[in-house]
Design a protein around this motif. Structure first.
Motif, PDB file in Angstrom:
ATOM      1  N   GLY A   1       0.922  -1.166  -0.118  1.00 59.95           N
ATOM      2  CA  GLY A   1      -0.062  -0.087  -0.055  1.00 59.95           C
ATOM      3  C   GLY A   1       1.041   1.354  -0.132  1.00 59.95           C
ATOM      4  O   GLY A   1       1.048   1.959  -0.850  1.00 59.95           O
ATOM      5  N   CYS A   2       1.423   1.405   1.042  1.00 56.54           N
ATOM      6  CA  CYS A   2       2.262   2.673   1.274  1.00 56.54           C
ATOM      7  C   CYS A   2       3.833   2.535   1.309  1.00 56.54           C
ATOM      8  O   CYS A   2       4.631   3.682   1.021  1.00 56.54           O
ATOM      9  CB  CYS A   2       2.070   3.443   2.487  1.00 56.54           C
ATOM     10  N   ALA A   3       4.446   1.317   1.369  1.00 55.03           N
ATOM     11  CA  ALA A   3       5.749   1.106   1.333  1.00 55.03           C
ATOM     12  C   ALA A   3       6.401   1.599   2.238  1.00 55.03           C
ATOM     13  O   ALA A   3       7.732   2.163   2.336  1.00 55.03           O
ATOM     14  CB  ALA A   3       6.505   1.237   0.162  1.00 55.03           C
ATOM     15  N   GLU A   4       5.911   2.293   3.589  1.00 55.10           N
ATOM     16  CA  GLU A   4       6.397   2.947   4.736  1.00 55.10           C
ATOM     17  C   GLU A   4       6.069   2.708   5.952  1.00 55.10           C
ATOM     18  O   GLU A   4       6.433   3.535   7.021  1.00 55.10           O
ATOM     19  CB  GLU A   4       6.355   4.470   4.539  1.00 55.10           C
ATOM     20  N   GLY A   5       5.116   1.692   6.012  1.00 56.80           N
ATOM     21  CA  GLY A   5       4.768   0.993   7.323  1.00 56.80           C
ATOM     22  C   GLY A   5       3.574   2.072   7.965  1.00 56.80           C
ATOM     23  O   GLY A   5       3.532   1.712   9.122  1.00 56.80           O
ATOM     24  N   ARG A  65      26.430   0.750   7.889  1.00 52.06           N
ATOM     25  CA  ARG A  65      25.197   1.202   8.986  1.00 52.06           C
ATOM     26  C   ARG A  65      24.644   0.359   9.945  1.00 52.06           C
ATOM     27  O   ARG A  65      24.594  -0.907   9.527  1.00 52.06           O
ATOM     28  CB  ARG A  65      24.197   1.888   7.763  1.00 52.06           C
ATOM     29  N   LEU A  66      24.458   0.676  11.021  1.00 52.80           N
ATOM     30  CA  LEU A  66      23.871  -0.415  12.059  1.00 52.80           C
ATOM     31  C   LEU A  66      22.561  -0.287  11.839  1.00 52.80           C
ATOM     32  O   LEU A  66      21.970   0.724  11.503  1.00 52.80           O
ATOM     33  CB  LEU A  66      24.209   0.363  13.532  1.00 52.80           C
ATOM     34  N   ILE A  67      21.973  -1.533  11.802  1.00 47.35           N
ATOM     35  CA  ILE A  67      20.224  -1.764  11.933  1.00 47.35           C
ATOM     36  C   ILE A  67      20.203  -2.592  12.679  1.00 47.35           C
ATOM     37  O   ILE A  67      20.727  -3.482  13.258  1.00 47.35           O
ATOM     38  CB  ILE A  67      19.955  -2.022  10.258  1.00 47.35           C
ATOM     39  N   CYS A  68      18.590  -2.614  13.010  1.00 51.18           N
ATOM     40  CA  CYS A  68      18.046  -3.586  14.094  1.00 51.18           C
ATOM     41  C   CYS A  68      16.477  -3.731  13.674  1.00 51.18           C
ATOM     42  O   CYS A  68      16.307  -4.698  12.772  1.00 51.18           O
ATOM     43  CB  CYS A  68      18.188  -3.134  15.599  1.00 51.18           C
ATOM     44  N   GLY A  69      15.810  -3.030  14.090  1.00 44.06           N
ATOM     45  CA  GLY A  69      14.327  -2.992  13.739  1.00 44.06           C
ATOM     46  C   GLY A  69      13.932  -2.675  12.051  1.00 44.06           C
ATOM     47  O   GLY A  69      13.262  -3.078  11.547  1.00 44.06           O
ATOM     48  N   GLY A  70      14.797  -1.519  11.741  1.00 52.06           N
ATOM     49  CA  GLY A  70      14.495  -1.108  10.639  1.00 52.06           C
ATOM     50  C   GLY A  70      13.358  -0.234   9.902  1.00 52.06           C
ATOM     51  O   GLY A  70      13.402   0.035   8.736  1.00 52.06           O
ATOM     52  N   THR A  71      12.755  -0.029  10.933  1.00 54.00           N
ATOM     53  CA  THR A  71      11.626   1.096  10.513  1.00 54.00           C
ATOM     54  C   THR A  71      11.926   2.279  10.217  1.00 54.00           C
ATOM     55  O   THR A  71      10.972   2.815   9.643  1.00 54.00           O
ATOM     56  CB  THR A  71      10.592   1.124  11.935  1.00 54.00           C
ATOM     57  N   LEU A  88      15.212   3.004   8.883  1.00 54.00           N
ATOM     58  CA  LEU A  88      16.329   2.930   7.914  1.00 54.00           C
ATOM     59  C   LEU A  88      15.811   2.290   6.780  1.00 54.00           C
ATOM     60  O   LEU A  88      16.405   2.671   5.434  1.00 54.00           O
ATOM     61  CB  LEU A  88      17.550   2.052   8.439  1.00 54.00           C
ATOM     62  N   SER A  89      14.814   1.405   6.828  1.00 54.68           N
ATOM     63  CA  SER A  89      14.536   0.825   5.573  1.00 54.68           C
ATOM     64  C   SER A  89      13.779   1.594   4.379  1.00 54.68           C
ATOM     65  O   SER A  89      13.704   1.525   3.678  1.00 54.68           O
ATOM     66  CB  SER A  89      13.575  -0.511   5.957  1.00 54.68           C
ATOM     67  N   LEU A  90      13.276   2.955   5.190  1.00 49.18           N
ATOM     68  CA  LEU A  90      12.405   3.708   4.376  1.00 49.18           C
ATOM     69  C   LEU A  90      13.648   4.411   3.318  1.00 49.18           C
ATOM     70  O   LEU A  90      13.205   4.933   2.226  1.00 49.18           O
ATOM     71  CB  LEU A  90      12.051   4.980   5.151  1.00 49.18           C
ATOM     72  N   LEU A  91      14.877   4.384   3.571  1.00 51.62           N
ATOM     73  CA  LEU A  91      15.850   4.956   2.794  1.00 51.62           C
ATOM     74  C   LEU A  91      15.867   4.022   1.430  1.00 51.62           C
ATOM     75  O   LEU A  91      16.077   4.576   0.219  1.00 51.62           O
ATOM     76  CB  LEU A  91      17.212   5.009   3.165  1.00 51.62           C
ATOM     77  N   ILE A  92      15.392   2.720   1.594  1.00 51.64           N
ATOM     78  CA  ILE A  92      15.390   1.961   0.523  1.00 51.64           C
ATOM     79  C   ILE A  92      14.133   1.874  -0.186  1.00 51.64           C
ATOM     80  O   ILE A  92      13.994   2.062  -1.340  1.00 51.64           O
ATOM     81  CB  ILE A  92      15.760   0.484   0.862  1.00 51.64           C
ATOM     82  N   THR A  93      12.894   2.203   0.560  1.00 53.47           N
ATOM     83  CA  THR A  93      11.752   1.888   0.081  1.00 53.47           C
ATOM     84  C   THR A  93      11.194   3.261  -0.699  1.00 53.47           C
ATOM     85  O   THR A  93      10.227   3.277  -1.602  1.00 53.47           O
ATOM     86  CB  THR A  93      10.770   1.185   0.959  1.00 53.47           C
ATOM     87  N   LYS A  94      11.633   4.225   0.019  1.00 51.80           N
ATOM     88  CA  LYS A  94      10.950   5.370  -0.379  1.00 51.80           C
ATOM     89  C   LYS A  94      12.090   6.565  -1.036  1.00 51.80           C
ATOM     90  O   LYS A  94      11.560   7.253  -1.967  1.00 51.80           O
ATOM     91  CB  LYS A  94      10.377   6.143   0.887  1.00 51.80           C
ATOM     92  N   ARG A  95      13.148   6.354  -0.802  1.00 55.78           N
ATOM     93  CA  ARG A  95      14.086   7.208  -1.405  1.00 55.78           C
ATOM     94  C   ARG A  95      15.250   6.421  -2.202  1.00 55.78           C
ATOM     95  O   ARG A  95      16.038   7.209  -2.974  1.00 55.78           O
ATOM     96  CB  ARG A  95      14.953   7.901  -0.197  1.00 55.78           C
ATOM     97  N   LYS A 133       5.810  -0.680  16.520  1.00 57.01           N
ATOM     98  CA  LYS A 133       6.045  -1.128  18.130  1.00 57.01           C
ATOM     99  C   LYS A 133       6.833  -2.600  17.929  1.00 57.01           C
ATOM    100  O   LYS A 133       7.618  -2.691  18.819  1.00 57.01           O
ATOM    101  CB  LYS A 133       4.893  -1.155  18.930  1.00 57.01           C
ATOM    102  N   ASN A 134       6.400  -3.466  17.263  1.00 54.79           N
ATOM    103  CA  ASN A 134       7.200  -4.841  17.192  1.00 54.79           C
ATOM    104  C   ASN A 134       8.333  -4.693  16.689  1.00 54.79           C
ATOM    105  O   ASN A 134       9.191  -5.903  16.900  1.00 54.79           O
ATOM    106  CB  ASN A 134       5.891  -5.785  16.490  1.00 54.79           C
ATOM    107  N   ARG A 135       8.781  -3.829  15.962  1.00 54.82           N
ATOM    108  CA  ARG A 135      10.052  -3.801  15.384  1.00 54.82           C
ATOM    109  C   ARG A 135      11.082  -2.649  15.738  1.00 54.82           C
ATOM    110  O   ARG A 135      12.125  -2.814  15.963  1.00 54.82           O
ATOM    111  CB  ARG A 135       9.877  -3.996  13.839  1.00 54.82           C
ATOM    112  N   ALA A 136      10.546  -1.455  16.044  1.00 57.51           N
ATOM    113  CA  ALA A 136      11.313  -0.315  16.329  1.00 57.51           C
ATOM    114  C   ALA A 136      11.928  -0.346  17.802  1.00 57.51           C
ATOM    115  O   ALA A 136      11.317  -0.994  18.540  1.00 57.51           O
ATOM    116  CB  ALA A 136      10.173   0.923  16.374  1.00 57.51           C
ATOM    117  N   THR A 137      13.020  -0.173  17.825  1.00 58.58           N
ATOM    118  CA  THR A 137      14.092  -0.135  19.012  1.00 58.58           C
ATOM    119  C   THR A 137      14.207   0.815  19.573  1.00 58.58           C
ATOM    120  O   THR A 137      13.930   2.040  19.074  1.00 58.58           O
ATOM    121  CB  THR A 137      15.394  -0.952  18.891  1.00 58.58           C
ATOM    122  N   ILE A 138      14.656   0.983  20.942  1.00 58.19           N
ATOM    123  CA  ILE A 138      14.748   2.076  21.792  1.00 58.19           C
ATOM    124  C   ILE A 138      15.997   2.803  21.111  1.00 58.19           C
ATOM    125  O   ILE A 138      16.052   4.175  21.084  1.00 58.19           O
ATOM    126  CB  ILE A 138      15.302   1.800  23.272  1.00 58.19           C
TER     127      ILE A 138
END
Length: 335
Positions: free
Chosen positions: A41-45, A212-218, A220-227, A291-296
């Protein structure tokens, strides 16, 4: 460390030695495996149409099903895990899963585009053991947008299945130990590594200083899917188990950097009187899938203008514990 992607999809083993590390799970499901029930749908969560469920074997309190946005999950993030899509929910003999039956019974679908994602959020709700308040049910479903039916029939379906925990093959999976998520993939100038201890992390960062460090990706992944930015070197922190979890100390709490927002919220619920300000913020911060992926740690270090953790943690007098190859230091978060 293994270089072949290995995970279970709808209880079927998937092995792929050629998968590119920045391919999203959504893209892989639809274009490689032709499982088109999961929608883009939106490709950005934001919309929830791509929601699938991942079995989180390391969750606080025991293995748990987590609805996540497949558009923000990179393939290496599912290494060693069990993933379920709407195509995999049928029970023995072809019967509908209770959450599918509830959507039919309550007339929760019209055009059907959002329905698979809604069903997967209901699936998580079905096996949750901590759904006690009415607002938690709203929170469970707030990441799924529906443009047709309105939300009353969907909410009615959710209420009828939430926390019912049926004894079936899915509940049996919650009793099984998880597999290793250790993974390194090097291909065509790209690398994705999941070190499982700090010496390995420091060594990898020394060899790949631009990673680049990554964990949840909520975020950083937008750099791939949107930009459409290429991220050729990624290092995941998901393999560092000591960075995850919320621990009571003599004076206060220690929150691991890879703890996700859902786990932090659960810890706050358990200590309501002490952490009401943090819980109130988390109640309105992001959808359940995020919330299930995004990290502190990611929320603080990315310094996103929509990252609401920093102000409330500063107001509570939080201190950041910073670690590198040369040692550890403590810095008040306000600084």
């Amino acid at each position: 460390m293994p270089q072949t992607l290995r995970f279970f999809l709808n209880d079927r083993l998937i092995e792929d030695a050629r998968a590119q590390p920045t391919t999203t799970l959504l893209e892989y499901l639809r274009e490689q495996l032709r499982l088109t029930g999961t929608k883009e749908g939106c490709a950005e969560g934001d919309c929830g149409a791509c929601s699938v469920v991942i079995l989180d074997a390391e969750a606080a309190g025991g293995p748990s099903y987590r609805a996540v946005n497949a558009c923000l999950v990179l393939l290496p993030m599912v290494q060693g895990r069990r993933v379920y899509t709407v195509e995999g929910l049928r029970l023995a003999g072809g019967a509908l899963h209770p959450v599918q039956d509830a959507m039919v019974r309550e007339l929760g679908s019209q055009c059907g585009y959002c329905t698979p994602g809604v069903v997967m959020s209901l699936f998580e709700a079905c096996y949750r053991r901590d759904l006690r308040e009415s607002w938690q049910l709203d929170d469970q479903m707030c990441g799924n947008l529906c443009r047709c039916t309105g939300y009353r029939p969907i909410r009615d379906a959710a209420r009828s299945v939430a926390a019912t925990c049926p004894q079936d093959r899915f509940s049996e999976q919650l009793e099984r130990p998880g597999e290793s998520i250790a993974f390194t993939r090097e291909s065509a100038g790209r690398i994705y590594a999941t070190p499982t201890d700090f010496p390995a992390l420091w060594a990898h960062l020394a060899a790949h200083p631009q990673a680049r460090l990554i964990c949840g990706g909520t975020d950083l992944s937008l750099l791939i899917t949107k930009r459409f930015i290429d991220l050729p070197e990624l290092v995941s922190l998901e393999g560092l188990r000591e960075l995850r979890g919320v621990t009571r100390l003599e004076r206060g709490w220690q929150i691991g950097a890879t703890t996700n927002l859902a786990e932090l919220e659960a810890a706050c619920l358990a200590e309501l009187a002490a952490y009401t300000p943090l819980l109130r913020m988390l109640r309105y911060f992001a959808s359940r899938q995020i919330k299930n992926r995004a990290t502190i740690g990611g929320n603080l270090c990315n310094a996103s203008p929509i990252g609401d953790l920093a102000p409330v943690l500063i107001s509570l007098g939080a201190t950041a514990v910073l670690r590198s190859a040369s040692g550890t230091r403590r810095v008040p978060l306000a600084e």
